[in-house]
Design a protein around this motif. Structure first.
Motif, PDB file in Angstrom:
ATOM      1  N   ILE A   1      17.968   9.590 -67.233  1.00  0.00           N
ATOM      2  CA  ILE A   1      16.794  10.442 -67.466  1.00  0.00           C
ATOM      3  C   ILE A   1      15.782  10.265 -66.347  1.00  0.00           C
ATOM      4  O   ILE A   1      15.185  11.232 -65.841  1.00  0.00           O
ATOM      5  CB  ILE A   1      16.174  10.122 -68.842  1.00  0.00           C
ATOM      6  N   THR A   2      15.576   9.000 -65.917  1.00  0.00           N
ATOM      7  CA  THR A   2      14.633   8.737 -64.826  1.00  0.00           C
ATOM      8  C   THR A   2      15.090   9.390 -63.524  1.00  0.00           C
ATOM      9  O   THR A   2      14.290   9.979 -62.783  1.00  0.00           O
ATOM     10  CB  THR A   2      14.477   7.223 -64.629  1.00  0.00           C
ATOM     11  N   GLN A   3      16.404   9.271 -63.234  1.00  0.00           N
ATOM     12  CA  GLN A   3      16.919   9.913 -62.029  1.00  0.00           C
ATOM     13  C   GLN A   3      16.747  11.425 -62.085  1.00  0.00           C
ATOM     14  O   GLN A   3      16.352  12.062 -61.108  1.00  0.00           O
ATOM     15  CB  GLN A   3      18.411   9.552 -61.856  1.00  0.00           C
TER      16      GLN A   3
ATOM     17  N   GLY B   1      20.792   5.468 -70.668  1.00  0.00           N
ATOM     18  CA  GLY B   1      20.172   6.784 -70.867  1.00  0.00           C
ATOM     19  C   GLY B   1      18.850   6.912 -70.128  1.00  0.00           C
ATOM     20  O   GLY B   1      18.554   7.947 -69.515  1.00  0.00           O
ATOM     21  N   ASP B   2      18.040   5.833 -70.160  1.00  0.00           N
ATOM     22  CA  ASP B   2      16.766   5.865 -69.434  1.00  0.00           C
ATOM     23  C   ASP B   2      16.986   5.997 -67.932  1.00  0.00           C
ATOM     24  O   ASP B   2      16.228   6.682 -67.234  1.00  0.00           O
ATOM     25  CB  ASP B   2      15.962   4.597 -69.734  1.00  0.00           C
ATOM     26  N   PHE B   3      18.042   5.343 -67.417  1.00  0.00           N
ATOM     27  CA  PHE B   3      18.319   5.420 -65.993  1.00  0.00           C
ATOM     28  C   PHE B   3      18.641   6.859 -65.574  1.00  0.00           C
ATOM     29  O   PHE B   3      18.089   7.384 -64.603  1.00  0.00           O
ATOM     30  CB  PHE B   3      19.481   4.488 -65.647  1.00  0.00           C
TER      31      PHE B   3
ATOM     32  N   TRP C   1      23.016   0.981 -74.033  1.00  0.00           N
ATOM     33  CA  TRP C   1      23.078   2.449 -74.092  1.00  0.00           C
ATOM     34  C   TRP C   1      21.708   3.068 -73.808  1.00  0.00           C
ATOM     35  O   TRP C   1      21.597   4.074 -73.091  1.00  0.00           O
ATOM     36  CB  TRP C   1      23.599   2.855 -75.466  1.00  0.00           C
ATOM     37  N   GLN C   2      20.672   2.454 -74.335  1.00  0.00           N
ATOM     38  CA  GLN C   2      19.319   2.978 -74.107  1.00  0.00           C
ATOM     39  C   GLN C   2      18.927   2.862 -72.639  1.00  0.00           C
ATOM     40  O   GLN C   2      18.353   3.789 -72.049  1.00  0.00           O
ATOM     41  CB  GLN C   2      18.318   2.233 -74.983  1.00  0.00           C
ATOM     42  N   HIS C   3      19.254   1.704 -72.013  1.00  0.00           N
ATOM     43  CA  HIS C   3      18.942   1.526 -70.584  1.00  0.00           C
ATOM     44  C   HIS C   3      19.708   2.521 -69.722  1.00  0.00           C
ATOM     45  O   HIS C   3      19.167   3.075 -68.761  1.00  0.00           O
ATOM     46  CB  HIS C   3      19.259   0.096 -70.155  1.00  0.00           C
TER      47      HIS C   3
ATOM     48  N   ARG D   1      14.511  13.079 -63.855  1.00  0.00           N
ATOM     49  CA  ARG D   1      13.078  13.389 -63.728  1.00  0.00           C
ATOM     50  C   ARG D   1      12.594  13.189 -62.311  1.00  0.00           C
ATOM     51  O   ARG D   1      11.755  13.949 -61.806  1.00  0.00           O
ATOM     52  CB  ARG D   1      12.287  12.509 -64.685  1.00  0.00           C
ATOM     53  N   GLN D   2      13.102  12.157 -61.623  1.00  0.00           N
ATOM     54  CA  GLN D   2      12.700  11.919 -60.238  1.00  0.00           C
ATOM     55  C   GLN D   2      13.127  13.083 -59.340  1.00  0.00           C
ATOM     56  O   GLN D   2      12.342  13.546 -58.510  1.00  0.00           O
ATOM     57  CB  GLN D   2      13.317  10.613 -59.751  1.00  0.00           C
TER      58      GLN D   2
END
Length: 306
Positions: A73-75, A69-71, A65-67, A77-78
Motif C-alpha cells: 500500500i505504501t509503495q 499489505g502496508d508495504f 500479513w499486515q506488514h 501510495r508513493q
C-alpha cells in the motif's frame, strides 16, 4: 445387578446442570478472592509469562500479513504521490507561464487604453503601430514597426507613446518603417523647460536611459526635476509633448557650460505599441536673406575669375 448400576453411575458423572452450577460458583469464588485479597496476582503473572511466546507466535502470521499489505500500500501510495507531484509541477509551470502572459497582456492592454485616451489635437492624425524588430547593434537605438509605405508613413514623422516622444521615422519600407529613438547618439530634439520656457536642445547619449543637454550655460535657470517638452520650433515635433526630465546638473566655474543629464519620459525601451503622428502642419519656408544671396554671387564670380 448392583455392581452394574454402580459402574454406570460413576461412568456418566454429574449431570451438565450440576457441572454448570459448580464451575459458576467456583468462578465467582475465585473472582471474589482475587478482588478482595489479590492472592492470584503472582499466579496470573507467571501464566502470562508462559503464555506470551505462544501469543506472539500465534499473532506473527497476522502481523506479517499486515506488514506486507502496508508495504505494498505504501509503495502504491508513493508512486501515486510521485505522479501527482509531477502533474502538479507541470500544472504549476503551465499556470506560471499563463500568469506571465496574462500580466503582459494586462500591461499591453493598459498601454493601449492610454494611447486611445490621449487628447490628440485636431490638426494632425495618428495611426497605431507595433514594434516587430529591434536593432541588435548595441550602439544604435532603432526599432522597426509594422507600418510602411502601404499605410502612407513618411520619413520624418514623429513617433510617441502614451507618455511622450519616442523617436522619429528615418526610413520607410513597403510594409515596415525604421524608427530612430531619441536616445540615439547625437539625435537632437528642440525642447523648452516647462517651468520657465527656456529653449534648448536635448541630445541622445546612446543609452536608452539617458539624454543630455549640451552647451547649457553655467548660470542657466534649470533645476533638477524640470520637465522638458518639445518646443515645436523646428517644425518636425509638435509643441508641448513631454520629452525628458532633468535628473542631474553639474556646474563647474572652470567650464563655460554645465553638464545636464536627463531621463526620457517615454518608454523608449519598454512598450510595444506606438503612435505615429501624421499630417503635421508645416511651417513656412525660411526666407533667404538678400545679403546672403549677394555674398553667394560674389563668391561665384570670384571662382570664375580664378
Amino acid at each position: 445387578m448392583d455392581n452394574t448400576q454402580s459402574f454406570r453411575f460413576f461412568n456418566r458423572g454429574p449431570s451438565p446442570a450440576v457441572r454448570l452450577v459448580f464451575f459458576a460458583a467456583l468462578s465467582l469464588l475465585l473472582l471474589f478472592i482475587d478482588a478482595r485479597y489479590r492472592y492470584l496476582e503472582s499466579t496470573r503473572s507467571a501464566l502470562s509469562v508462559l503464555i506470551s511466546p505462544v501469543q506472539r507466535l500465534a499473532a506473527w502470521p497476522g502481523a506479517l500479513w499486515q506488514h506486507a499489505g502496508d508495504f505494498f500500500i505504501t509503495q502504491s501510495r508513493q508512486r501515486s504521490l510521485i505522479k501527482e507531484n509531477d502533474d502538479l509541477q507541470r500544472q504549476h509551470q503551465g499556470d506560471a507561464a499563463q500568469l506571465l502572459q496574462l500580466q503582459s497582456m494586462q500591461l499591453e492592454n493598459r498601454q493601449l487604453r492610454n494611447l486611445v485616451a490621449l487628447p490628440i489635437r485636431s490638426e494632425f492624425t495618428t495611426q497605431l503601430a507595433e514594434i516587430v524588430y529591434a536593432e541588435r547593434d548595441v550602439f544604435r537605438r532603432r526599432v522597426l514597426v509594422n507600418k510602411g509605405a502601404d499605410t502612407r508613413v513618411l520619413i520624418g514623422q514623429v513617433v510617441m507613446d502614451d507618455t511622450g516622444i519616442v523617436g522619429q521615422i528615418t526610413r520607410v519600407y513597403p510594409w515596415l518603417s525604421e524608427v530612430t529613438l531619441i536616445t540615439e547618439k547625437d539625435h537632437a530634439v528642440p525642447v523648452q523647460v516647462l517651468r520657465n520656457g527656456l529653449r534648448t536642445i536635448v541630445f541622445g547619449a546612446g543609452d536608452t536611459s539617458q539624454l543630455s543637454l549640451r552647451y547649457m550655460p553655467v548660470n542657466a535657470d534649470i533645476q533638477n526635476d524640470d520637465i522638458l517638452a518639445t518646443s515645436g520650433i523646428d517644425g518636425i515635433y509638435p509643441p508641448g509633448i513631454p520629452v525628458a526630465r532633468v535628473i542631474k546638473i553639474e556646474r563647474d566655474a572652470a567650464y563655460p557650460f554645465a553638464r545636464v543629464t536627463c531621463l526620457p519620459i517615454a518608454g523608449v525601451d519598454k512598450h510595444r505599441h506606438l503612435l505615429i503622428l501624421s499630417d503635421l502642419p508645416k511651417p513656412p519656408e525660411r526666407p533667404v536673406e538678400k545679403s546672403t544671396a549677394t555674398d553667394i554671387d560674389k563668391r561665384a564670380k570670384t571662382r570664375r575669375k580664378n
